[in-house]
Design a protein around this motif. Structure first.
Motif, PDB file in Angstrom:
ATOM      1  N   ASN A 115       0.824  -1.204   0.000  1.00  0.00           N
ATOM      2  CA  ASN A 115       0.000   0.000   0.000  1.00  0.00           C
ATOM      3  C   ASN A 115       0.861   1.259   0.000  1.00  0.00           C
ATOM      4  O   ASN A 115       2.097   1.191  -0.103  1.00  0.00           O
ATOM      5  N   SER A 116       0.207   2.413   0.142  1.00  0.00           N
ATOM      6  CA  SER A 116       0.924   3.681   0.103  1.00  0.00           C
ATOM      7  C   SER A 116       1.933   3.806   1.234  1.00  0.00           C
ATOM      8  O   SER A 116       3.007   4.398   1.062  1.00  0.00           O
ATOM      9  N   SER A 152       1.986   8.130  -0.082  1.00  0.00           N
ATOM     10  CA  SER A 152       0.862   8.804   0.550  1.00  0.00           C
ATOM     11  C   SER A 152       0.842  10.272   0.128  1.00  0.00           C
ATOM     12  O   SER A 152       1.867  10.839  -0.277  1.00  0.00           O
ATOM     13  N   SER A 159      -3.716   6.407  -2.747  1.00  0.00           N
ATOM     14  CA  SER A 159      -4.299   5.180  -3.284  1.00  0.00           C
ATOM     15  C   SER A 159      -4.955   5.405  -4.636  1.00  0.00           C
ATOM     16  O   SER A 159      -5.640   6.400  -4.857  1.00  0.00           O
TER      17      SER A 159
END
Length: 356
Positions: free
Chosen positions: A123-124, A141, A149
């Motif tokens: 993920n970020s 992010s 995202s």
């Protein structure tokens, strides 16, 4: 398939590395850099063998090449696979940090010929960690200057693909149609919400109880994962892992349209031909799920605004319209038509480079 057979691949480069301390294998495959540096997400998962990880990385990298070309983005195709010794949720934080640090080292050694972003089980936040030691990262992010995202943009593109496919198949709008969504993660959950807002009746499947509880609260009908491929619906939207439609499944699938977010939905070359012969319209996954690439490359490479990214994601429906028009005119499968579009763009870029 042996490792030797897996390494007999038409891509440009394969990199592997093993870390004895964590038990993780690292695989990076660059399929093509014709249109620009290769790009593709980092997938972290368990694999039964190293050759399975190599094969998955190769297929995913090839899909990224097609996705970038069809979406008219200035990147090539690549993919990272981190083969874990245990499920991602069971990897302790210290080991995961080490895994990300080694992955960043690998990216730096490729020196910009490959860029990565989030994928399954990354993920970020993980991209932020990678960015501490490498700059060849998408999807950081927003707080770290990234685009965040890409899940919602991917879902918007898939939703437009579903609408375009239903329309081309003669089903009209989604209002009143039955849409079966397999996988209610960040992308699949949003696809289900968008389809429900459009008036569709939702059938959903997932292995996560919390996601299913939320789906029930919204009024969706939950079906067992084992029943997904035998349940009648108008639109089947695979939004989990790829390879779900084999030739056998294609021969028995009871739907009019297949359009989802999963990569490499078709498990073999015959599945698409069988779907086509049976009148089941397949939206090639590398066209339907291109919203994620549009989001990350558009925002972080090309400097597009949020509105431009949204417009390009919505435009996936128009892109599929062109694919279906070629497919109809040439009596080919939609996948073959989409690959022809992708090859045409690569040829244009190559010819322009030679002319320059």
């Amino acid at each position: 398939m042996s490792i030797e057979e897996t390494l007999e691949w038409d891509g440009e480069l394969t990199v592997t590395r093993f870390d004895r301390e964590t038990g993780a294998w690292f695989v990076i495959r660059l399929d093509s850099t014709v249109l620009g540096p290769a790009a593709g997400g980092t997938r972290a998962a368990q694999y039964p063998t190293l050759d399975a990880a190599l094969a998955d990385a190769g297929k995913l990298a090839g899909a990224m090449t097609l996705k970038m070309a069809v979406s008219n983005l200035p990147m090539g195709g690549g993919k990272s696979v981190i083969a874990l010794p245990a499920p991602r949720k069971d990897i302790d934080p210290k080991s995961w940090t080490r895994i990300l640090e080694i992955h960043a080292e690998n990216l730096n050694k490729l020196n910009g010929s490959y860029w990565t972003g989030p994928d399954v089980n990354t993920n970020s936040a993980d991209m932020d960690v990678l960015n501490d030691t490498t700059r060849f990262v998408f999807g950081r992010s927003i707080e770290r200057g990234g685009a965040g995202s890409s899940a919602l943009t991917t879902a918007i593109g898939v939703f437009e693909a579903i609408k375009a496919s239903a329309h081309h198949r003669g089903l009209g709008t989604l209002d009143g149609l039955t849409v079966l969504v397999q996988g209610l993660g960040a992308v699949g959950g949003s696809v289900a919400a968008l389809a429900a807002d459009a008036g569709a009746r939702l059938l959903v499947a997932d292995t996560d109880r919390e996601r299913l509880g939320h789906a029930r609260a919204l009024g969706h009908t939950v079906i067992e994962p084992d029943d997904v491929l035998t349940t009648r619906c108008d639109v089947f939207a695979p939004c989990a892992m790829g390879g779900v439609i084999t030739a056998n499944v294609a021969s028995n699938l009871d739907c009019a349209v297949v359009a989802g977010a999963a990569n490499n939905v078709l498990a073999d070359e015959y599945a698409g031909e069988i779907l086509n012969k049976r009148g089941i319209l397949y939206a090639p996954d590398f066209v339907a799920n291109a919203g994620g690439a549009i989001h990350l490359v558009g925002r972080e490479v090309l400097g597009w605004s949020e509105s431009t990214v949204h417009e390009r994601a919505v435009g996936i429906g128009e892109s599929l319209g062109r694919v279906f028009a070629i497919s109809d005119a040439e009596s080919s499968t939609p996948e073959a038509a989409a690959k022809k579009l992708a090859a045409g763009r690569a040829q244009q870029v190559s010819s322009a480079s030679v002319g320059a």
